[in-house]
Design a protein around this motif. Structure first.
Motif, PDB file in Angstrom:
ATOM      1  N   LEU A   1     -13.485  16.234  65.662  1.00  0.00           N
ATOM      2  CA  LEU A   1     -14.445  16.618  64.635  1.00  0.00           C
ATOM      3  C   LEU A   1     -15.607  17.380  65.249  1.00  0.00           C
ATOM      4  O   LEU A   1     -16.132  16.998  66.296  1.00  0.00           O
ATOM      5  CB  LEU A   1     -14.977  15.378  63.912  1.00  0.00           C
ATOM      6  CG  LEU A   1     -13.932  14.511  63.208  1.00  0.00           C
ATOM      7  CD1 LEU A   1     -14.591  13.293  62.574  1.00  0.00           C
ATOM      8  CD2 LEU A   1     -13.175  15.317  62.158  1.00  0.00           C
ATOM      9  N   ASP A   2     -16.019  18.450  64.584  1.00  0.00           N
ATOM     10  CA  ASP A   2     -17.170  19.253  64.996  1.00  0.00           C
ATOM     11  C   ASP A   2     -18.341  18.865  64.099  1.00  0.00           C
ATOM     12  O   ASP A   2     -18.324  19.103  62.893  1.00  0.00           O
ATOM     13  CB  ASP A   2     -16.841  20.742  64.836  1.00  0.00           C
ATOM     14  CG  ASP A   2     -17.916  21.666  65.362  1.00  0.00           C
ATOM     15  OD1 ASP A   2     -19.115  21.389  65.129  1.00  0.00           O
ATOM     16  OD2 ASP A   2     -17.576  22.688  65.987  1.00  0.00           O
ATOM     17  N   ALA A   3     -19.366  18.249  64.697  1.00  0.00           N
ATOM     18  CA  ALA A   3     -20.469  17.686  63.924  1.00  0.00           C
ATOM     19  C   ALA A   3     -21.576  18.684  63.611  1.00  0.00           C
ATOM     20  O   ALA A   3     -22.557  18.333  62.960  1.00  0.00           O
ATOM     21  CB  ALA A   3     -21.060  16.484  64.670  1.00  0.00           C
TER      22      ALA A   3
ATOM     23  N   TYR B   1     -19.955  26.200  63.124  1.00  0.00           N
ATOM     24  CA  TYR B   1     -18.515  25.972  63.311  1.00  0.00           C
ATOM     25  C   TYR B   1     -17.746  27.265  63.038  1.00  0.00           C
ATOM     26  O   TYR B   1     -16.851  27.642  63.816  1.00  0.00           O
ATOM     27  CB  TYR B   1     -18.057  24.865  62.355  1.00  0.00           C
ATOM     28  CG  TYR B   1     -16.559  24.672  62.265  1.00  0.00           C
ATOM     29  CD1 TYR B   1     -15.878  23.852  63.154  1.00  0.00           C
ATOM     30  CD2 TYR B   1     -15.810  25.305  61.263  1.00  0.00           C
ATOM     31  CE1 TYR B   1     -14.511  23.660  63.063  1.00  0.00           C
ATOM     32  CE2 TYR B   1     -14.444  25.124  61.160  1.00  0.00           C
ATOM     33  CZ  TYR B   1     -13.795  24.306  62.065  1.00  0.00           C
ATOM     34  OH  TYR B   1     -12.434  24.123  61.964  1.00  0.00           O
ATOM     35  N   ARG B   2     -18.092  27.945  61.969  1.00  0.00           N
ATOM     36  CA  ARG B   2     -17.369  29.180  61.615  1.00  0.00           C
ATOM     37  C   ARG B   2     -17.680  30.314  62.583  1.00  0.00           C
ATOM     38  O   ARG B   2     -16.916  31.277  62.689  1.00  0.00           O
ATOM     39  CB  ARG B   2     -17.737  29.604  60.192  1.00  0.00           C
ATOM     40  CG  ARG B   2     -17.274  28.659  59.107  1.00  0.00           C
ATOM     41  CD  ARG B   2     -17.441  29.292  57.732  1.00  0.00           C
ATOM     42  NE  ARG B   2     -18.827  29.674  57.452  1.00  0.00           N
ATOM     43  CZ  ARG B   2     -19.707  28.920  56.796  1.00  0.00           C
ATOM     44  NH1 ARG B   2     -19.342  27.729  56.354  1.00  0.00           N
ATOM     45  NH2 ARG B   2     -20.937  29.349  56.591  1.00  0.00           N
ATOM     46  N   GLY B   3     -18.822  30.216  63.259  1.00  0.00           N
ATOM     47  CA  GLY B   3     -19.231  31.303  64.132  1.00  0.00           C
ATOM     48  C   GLY B   3     -20.048  32.352  63.417  1.00  0.00           C
ATOM     49  O   GLY B   3     -20.290  33.442  63.969  1.00  0.00           O
ATOM     50  N   ASP B   4     -20.509  32.050  62.203  1.00  0.00           N
ATOM     51  CA  ASP B   4     -21.347  33.006  61.467  1.00  0.00           C
ATOM     52  C   ASP B   4     -22.654  33.248  62.205  1.00  0.00           C
ATOM     53  O   ASP B   4     -23.186  34.363  62.203  1.00  0.00           O
ATOM     54  CB  ASP B   4     -21.665  32.481  60.061  1.00  0.00           C
ATOM     55  CG  ASP B   4     -20.427  32.285  59.212  1.00  0.00           C
ATOM     56  OD1 ASP B   4     -19.358  32.803  59.587  1.00  0.00           O
ATOM     57  OD2 ASP B   4     -20.523  31.609  58.166  1.00  0.00           O
TER      58      ASP B   4
ATOM     59  N   ARG C   1     -23.598  30.635  74.164  1.00  0.00           N
ATOM     60  CA  ARG C   1     -23.145  31.975  74.546  1.00  0.00           C
ATOM     61  C   ARG C   1     -22.391  32.683  73.434  1.00  0.00           C
ATOM     62  O   ARG C   1     -22.528  33.897  73.242  1.00  0.00           O
ATOM     63  CB  ARG C   1     -22.261  31.879  75.809  1.00  0.00           C
ATOM     64  CG  ARG C   1     -21.787  33.218  76.363  1.00  0.00           C
ATOM     65  CD  ARG C   1     -20.833  33.012  77.526  1.00  0.00           C
ATOM     66  NE  ARG C   1     -19.580  32.415  77.097  1.00  0.00           N
ATOM     67  CZ  ARG C   1     -18.556  33.114  76.575  1.00  0.00           C
ATOM     68  NH1 ARG C   1     -18.653  34.434  76.434  1.00  0.00           N
ATOM     69  NH2 ARG C   1     -17.440  32.505  76.224  1.00  0.00           N
ATOM     70  N   VAL C   2     -21.583  31.939  72.700  1.00  0.00           N
ATOM     71  CA  VAL C   2     -20.737  32.531  71.674  1.00  0.00           C
ATOM     72  C   VAL C   2     -20.588  31.534  70.534  1.00  0.00           C
ATOM     73  O   VAL C   2     -20.690  30.324  70.731  1.00  0.00           O
ATOM     74  CB  VAL C   2     -19.353  32.906  72.271  1.00  0.00           C
ATOM     75  CG1 VAL C   2     -18.598  31.653  72.722  1.00  0.00           C
ATOM     76  CG2 VAL C   2     -18.515  33.703  71.291  1.00  0.00           C
ATOM     77  N   GLY C   3     -20.374  32.038  69.326  1.00  0.00           N
ATOM     78  CA  GLY C   3     -20.183  31.175  68.175  1.00  0.00           C
ATOM     79  C   GLY C   3     -18.726  30.839  67.954  1.00  0.00           C
ATOM     80  O   GLY C   3     -17.824  31.477  68.497  1.00  0.00           O
TER      81      GLY C   3
END
Length: 278
Positions: free
Chosen positions: A168-170, A176-179, A185-187
């Motif tokens: 699970l990503d809290a 989480y989506r990288g928006d 460093r990176v989404g």
């Protein structure tokens, strides 16, 4: 014993009612990006509470292991002993109400073998009693950390759990989506991980949802009986709140302490973006 305590229960226990031993209180106010918690503590805290700095005392130096790697157990033990904690001392931790920092302290104490640690449900905002500006000087405790009492994941184990179990990503859904990615460093997210923001664990007043509601939430995400469950976040802080919520629901879960700050710093590790796990 439950992992949380209400403000009314804490007031009763702190007064030594019914022959109970008053708990040691830890003030762990902290917010990502500030402001610092120490000035807030000095302006008013629960009577007898000792301030603990999350960045300096509940974390190791930032680096390849993430922004908030676990502290050296010996250093952590020294901090807890200075706060007056012994092996048989009940402990209650609180923060400003978000629950992230308090859960980090709860997880560390539990992971290092302390048997009696609870989080003040709703944090300081739930407290209606008096506050103090006095800085206590507790007697030295005897707590000696014995790491390993709670499950812990490294990056490879987190990747395996995302494939074969439930990771699970809290963090907030947009991270989480990288928006957006305001810190690392990176989404994006660990491929295979499911989005489960910590905001879904609490009510509007900041208190945890009832255990039955938490159980329903996590079961809907796939935390069925026998499933292996792990949690990560940005740097291992808010994920501890989710591990706590899972415990309240009766679901054991492992913490990936390095979390996204460690994962994303390694350019060889894959990154997934968008709303889908893969």
């Amino acid at each position: 014993m439950t992992a949380i305590i209400t403000a009314a229960q804490l007031a009763s226990e702190s007064a030594g009612s019914a022959g109970s031993t008053p708990p040691v209180l830890l003030d762990v106010r902290w917010q990502l990006g500030g402001p610092p918690g120490r000035p807030q503590y000095e302006a008013g805290h629960l009577p007898g509470a000792v301030f603990v700095d999350l960045d300096k005392e509940l974390s190791g130096p930032p680096g390849t292991g993430g922004r908030h790697p676990l502290p050296d157990p010996a250093d952590f033990g020294a901090v807890m002993r200075r706060a007056g904690i012994s092996q048989d001392t009940p402990v209650v931790v609180y923060d400003g109400g978000q629950g992230w920092a308090a859960a980090r302290a709860w997880w560390l104490l539990r992971w290092t073998g302390h048997p009696d640690v609870r989080v003040l449900d709703g944090g300081l905002t739930a407290w209606t009693g008096p506050l103090s500006t006095d800085t206590p000087s507790p007697a030295e405790g005897d707590f000696t950390p014995a790491p390993g009492a709670l499950p812990l994941l490294d990056a490879d184990e987190a990747a395996a759990l995302a494939r074969d179990g439930l990771l699970l990503d809290a963090r907030a859904a947009e991270r989480y989506r990288g928006d957006v990615e305001p810190i690392d460093r990176v989404g994006g997210h660990v491929p295979g991980a499911l989005s489960a923001p910590t905001t879904g664990n609490v009510a509007e007043n900041g208190c945890f949802l009832p255990a039955r509601d938490l159980l329903a939430r996590f079961e809907a995400l796939g935390a069925t009986p026998g499933a292996e469950v792990g949690v990560y976040c940005g740097s291992g802080v808010s994920a501890a709140q989710e591990v706590l919520a899972l415990e309240l629901a009766g679901i054991p879960a492992a913490l990936y302490a390095g979390s996204w700050s460690e994962w994303s710093s390694d350019e060889s590790r894959p990154v997934a973006t968008g709303p889908d796990p893969l």
